[in-house]
Design a protein around this motif. Sequence first.
Motif, short mmCIF file in Angstrom:
data_model
loop_
_atom_site.label_atom_id
_atom_site.label_comp_id
_atom_site.label_asym_id
_atom_site.label_seq_id
_atom_site.Cartn_x
_atom_site.Cartn_y
_atom_site.Cartn_z
N ASN A 102 31.59 -4.20 -4.19
CA ASN A 102 31.43 -3.02 -3.34
C ASN A 102 30.64 -3.33 -2.07
N GLY A 103 30.63 -4.60 -1.67
CA GLY A 103 30.12 -4.94 -0.35
C GLY A 103 28.73 -5.52 -0.27
N THR A 104 28.09 -5.81 -1.41
CA THR A 104 26.73 -6.37 -1.40
C THR A 104 26.76 -7.84 -1.77
N ARG A 105 26.33 -8.68 -0.86
CA ARG A 105 26.20 -10.11 -1.14
C ARG A 105 24.87 -10.31 -1.87
N ILE A 106 24.84 -11.19 -2.86
CA ILE A 106 23.64 -11.37 -3.68
C ILE A 106 23.15 -12.81 -3.63
N LEU A 107 21.86 -12.97 -3.34
CA LEU A 107 21.18 -14.26 -3.42
C LEU A 107 20.03 -14.11 -4.41
N LYS A 108 19.90 -15.06 -5.33
CA LYS A 108 18.83 -15.00 -6.32
C LYS A 108 18.04 -16.30 -6.28
N PHE A 109 16.71 -16.15 -6.15
CA PHE A 109 15.83 -17.31 -6.05
C PHE A 109 14.79 -17.26 -7.16
N MET A 110 14.76 -18.29 -7.98
CA MET A 110 13.65 -18.48 -8.91
C MET A 110 12.64 -19.38 -8.21
N LEU A 111 11.44 -18.86 -7.98
CA LEU A 111 10.39 -19.64 -7.34
C LEU A 111 9.70 -20.44 -8.44
N HIS A 112 10.00 -21.73 -8.46
CA HIS A 112 9.66 -22.60 -9.59
C HIS A 112 8.31 -23.29 -9.34
N ILE A 113 7.27 -22.78 -9.98
CA ILE A 113 5.92 -23.31 -9.79
C ILE A 113 5.48 -24.05 -11.07
N SER A 114 4.63 -25.05 -10.90
CA SER A 114 4.13 -25.78 -12.06
C SER A 114 2.96 -25.02 -12.69
N LYS A 115 2.70 -25.30 -13.95
CA LYS A 115 1.59 -24.66 -14.63
C LYS A 115 0.26 -25.07 -14.00
N GLU A 116 0.19 -26.32 -13.51
CA GLU A 116 -1.03 -26.81 -12.88
C GLU A 116 -1.32 -26.08 -11.57
N ARG A 117 -0.28 -25.90 -10.74
CA ARG A 117 -0.49 -25.21 -9.47
C ARG A 117 -0.80 -23.73 -9.71
N GLN A 118 -0.20 -23.14 -10.73
CA GLN A 118 -0.54 -21.76 -11.04
C GLN A 118 -2.02 -21.63 -11.38
N ALA A 119 -2.55 -22.58 -12.14
CA ALA A 119 -3.98 -22.55 -12.49
C ALA A 119 -4.84 -22.57 -11.23
N GLU A 120 -4.48 -23.40 -10.26
CA GLU A 120 -5.24 -23.48 -9.01
C GLU A 120 -5.24 -22.13 -8.29
N ARG A 121 -4.10 -21.50 -8.23
CA ARG A 121 -3.99 -20.24 -7.49
C ARG A 121 -4.67 -19.10 -8.23
N LEU A 122 -4.64 -19.12 -9.55
CA LEU A 122 -5.36 -18.10 -10.31
C LEU A 122 -6.88 -18.25 -10.12
N ALA B 291 8.22 -24.40 -5.71
CA ALA B 291 7.27 -23.44 -5.16
C ALA B 291 5.82 -23.93 -5.15
N ASP B 292 5.58 -25.17 -5.54
CA ASP B 292 4.21 -25.68 -5.48
C ASP B 292 3.73 -25.82 -4.04
N ARG B 293 4.64 -26.17 -3.15
CA ARG B 293 4.33 -26.27 -1.72
C ARG B 293 4.89 -25.03 -1.04
N LYS B 294 4.00 -24.18 -0.53
CA LYS B 294 4.43 -22.92 0.04
C LYS B 294 5.39 -23.12 1.22
N TRP B 295 5.12 -24.12 2.04
CA TRP B 295 5.94 -24.34 3.22
C TRP B 295 7.35 -24.78 2.88
N VAL B 296 7.49 -25.53 1.78
CA VAL B 296 8.82 -25.91 1.31
C VAL B 296 9.55 -24.69 0.75
N ARG B 297 8.85 -23.95 -0.08
CA ARG B 297 9.43 -22.73 -0.66
C ARG B 297 9.97 -21.81 0.42
N ASN B 298 9.15 -21.50 1.41
CA ASN B 298 9.57 -20.59 2.47
C ASN B 298 10.73 -21.15 3.28
N ALA B 299 10.69 -22.45 3.55
CA ALA B 299 11.75 -23.08 4.34
C ALA B 299 13.09 -23.00 3.62
#
Length: 272
Positions: free
Chosen positions: A164-184, A234-242
């Motif tokens: 019905n006219g909607t294009r779909i893009l799905k992104f799983m932002l794949h972060i490591s458990k170690e990097r999640q610990a740093e951000r928490l 997703a560990d490197r924000k600049w790569v994720r965004n790019a």
Amino acid sequence: MDIAHLVEQVRVTPGQPARLAKRDPRAKLGLSDEDATKAETAEIAREIDVLQDRLYAEGRRALLVTLQGTDTSGKDGTIRAVFNETGPLGVTATPFRRPTEDDLAHDYLRRAHIAAPRLGTIGIFNRSHYEDVLVAKVRNLVPAEEIEQRYAQINDFERMLTENGTRILKFMLHISKERQAERLRDRLEDPTKYWKFDPGDLEDRARWDEFMTAYEAAVTRCSTAYAPWHVVPADRKWVRNAVVARIVRATLKEMDPQYPAPSWAPGTYTIT
């Protein structure tokens, strides 16, 4: 960077396992210069704004961007980096928080359908209907046989949107458990980020392996030709965004929205 090669690296081929454990959350995917990449991503964001303006004027199709990932994977940051340049009239961002009593009184896909973008717009899901095969699976909120049914139901729902006219893009932002610990830890130590911290995040972190198993199943079962999943480091924000910015831009270019022809004859009117 060649967009076809980039997509090939992150796209989950329909019918094939996602193999999340073999995908490196720190991968650069051929991107080497952080500052240059950030500058290019900012330029791409401005290009997305121009393409979105054409999509809005055309008013016949829509783009749905689904961002899914564990806590701290960067869903909010991705939205800011990729869509902050885009005119607010043509973009909606919907956060999928804990379901309300009203949500629970309806079928689980109702709120996703309500939030789906209207024609002419870009809709962004910050988390999404996939919570109902991720959180619901890990926390045993519904029977296992119902989770099995939901994979097919989600595929049907997304196919209906596409048809019905909607294009779909799905992104799983794949972060490591170690990097999640740093951000928490950063959220616990920086008063300006206290609001981002939820003690429940630690409960989910304790069940990391279960969540990864649930993600593996959801991404594998629901990556289709019409609504593919992309697993983005997703560990490197600049790569994720790019990566997200490049794929969104390429998709809009492929859609090639056009300004509609006027219903009046240009050159026949004057303003006095």
